[in-house]
Design a protein around this motif. Sequence first.
Motif, short mmCIF file in Angstrom:
data_model
loop_
_atom_site.label_atom_id
_atom_site.label_comp_id
_atom_site.label_asym_id
_atom_site.label_seq_id
_atom_site.Cartn_x
_atom_site.Cartn_y
_atom_site.Cartn_z
N LEU A 94 16.87 -4.70 -21.59
CA LEU A 94 16.37 -3.53 -20.86
C LEU A 94 15.68 -2.56 -21.82
O LEU A 94 14.63 -2.00 -21.51
N VAL A 95 16.27 -2.39 -22.99
CA VAL A 95 15.70 -1.46 -23.97
C VAL A 95 14.31 -1.92 -24.40
O VAL A 95 13.38 -1.11 -24.53
N TYR A 151 16.92 -4.57 -10.03
CA TYR A 151 18.09 -4.22 -10.85
C TYR A 151 19.41 -4.75 -10.29
O TYR A 151 20.42 -4.76 -10.99
N GLU A 152 19.38 -5.16 -9.03
CA GLU A 152 20.61 -5.52 -8.33
C GLU A 152 21.55 -6.49 -9.07
O GLU A 152 22.75 -6.28 -9.10
N PRO A 153 21.02 -7.57 -9.68
CA PRO A 153 21.95 -8.49 -10.34
C PRO A 153 22.65 -7.89 -11.56
O PRO A 153 23.61 -8.47 -12.06
N ASN A 244 27.27 -0.06 -18.25
CA ASN A 244 26.95 -0.19 -16.82
C ASN A 244 25.83 -1.17 -16.50
O ASN A 244 25.49 -1.35 -15.33
N PHE A 245 25.21 -1.77 -17.52
CA PHE A 245 24.11 -2.69 -17.27
C PHE A 245 24.48 -4.06 -17.85
O PHE A 245 24.70 -4.18 -19.05
N LYS A 246 24.55 -5.07 -16.96
CA LYS A 246 24.94 -6.41 -17.43
C LYS A 246 23.72 -7.13 -17.96
O LYS A 246 23.01 -7.82 -17.23
N GLN A 247 23.48 -6.97 -19.23
CA GLN A 247 22.32 -7.60 -19.86
C GLN A 247 22.53 -9.12 -19.89
O GLN A 247 23.51 -9.59 -20.46
N GLY A 251 18.13 -13.21 -21.66
CA GLY A 251 17.04 -12.24 -21.65
C GLY A 251 16.56 -12.00 -20.23
O GLY A 251 16.60 -12.90 -19.39
N LEU A 252 16.11 -10.77 -19.95
CA LEU A 252 15.61 -10.42 -18.62
C LEU A 252 14.31 -11.18 -18.37
O LEU A 252 13.34 -11.03 -19.10
N GLY A 253 14.33 -12.01 -17.32
CA GLY A 253 13.16 -12.84 -17.02
C GLY A 253 13.46 -14.31 -17.20
O GLY A 253 12.72 -15.17 -16.73
N PHE A 254 14.58 -14.61 -17.89
CA PHE A 254 14.87 -16.01 -18.25
C PHE A 254 16.28 -16.45 -17.85
O PHE A 254 16.79 -17.44 -18.34
N ASP A 255 16.92 -15.68 -16.97
CA ASP A 255 18.30 -15.98 -16.60
C ASP A 255 18.39 -16.73 -15.27
O ASP A 255 19.48 -16.90 -14.72
#
Length: 273
Positions: A94-95, A151-153, A244-247, A251-255
């Motif tokens: 996310l960062v 962001y839901e997941p 609070n954010f389940k990274q 990686g975001l986009g590859f899960d």
Amino acid sequence: MEIDRRTFFAGLGGVAAVAAMADEAKAEALEHHMMLQLSVANQAATATDKKFPTAAEVEAQIGTQPSRRGTGNLFVSHTGNVKKLTPLPERPTLVDYFKQRFMATSNHCLQSANRAMQNGMSEEIILACLLHDTVQDLIKVDHGWWGAQMYEPYVSEKVSFAIRYHQALRFYEDKEHGYEYPDLYRRVFGYDYKPEPYIEATYKMVRAHKWYLEPRMVTVNDLYAFEPGVNPQLDQFLDIIGRNFKQPKEGLGFDNSPVAHMWRSISRPDSPL
Ligand SMILES: [Fe+2]
Ligand SMILES: [Fe+2]
């Protein structure tokens, strides 16, 4: 537009800090600074000039612009050509997205989260404020719904509820909780604009919901324009993100989540297909 060099340099951490920046980063910072100035100028105009357009006048502008108003910020430039983006790491967090893709929305969202923090809001509301408009770099139309879905997941149900419904609540005053209809909306939608029936129905549903105050507090801590001289940094929210954010580890986009393609579209907006 005239640039005040002193404020610009100070905002970036001083002359030495600017000297150490890459040209691309400098250009980016300058564009950002100009956007801020423009918003401040707009805000001043809003305060003095009460001549708002009608909804019909706003509608008539379609056809005079090269892009549609619902287009995401990453996909169109209002200040010349779009810029080359820096590639994201292999497993972007996310960062990373915040720093390398949410250029147009991050300052506004950081300011909202900062205000929520100062007002003693819960961590979930602070996180919702931090994320609430970031999807506008992908798409602006119905951004509450798009943002909540994206962001839901990774966040609690309350956080996505707050993100989804802040969009509808922004059209309805709640002076008891400190929310007045913003002049900005009279300017953007026309002073006589009536929200669509689905927005009205959504408002009524949320108004009666036990979680009403979650999205309402996003609108209360939201800002109608950029506040000059306030530049909160992402660092102050890293703990809240961590808790609070389940990274996803891939990686975001590859899960392989149902929303992974949304993140990839933000990661690679130059891909033609
Ligand atoms: Fe919003
Ligand atoms: Fe906002």
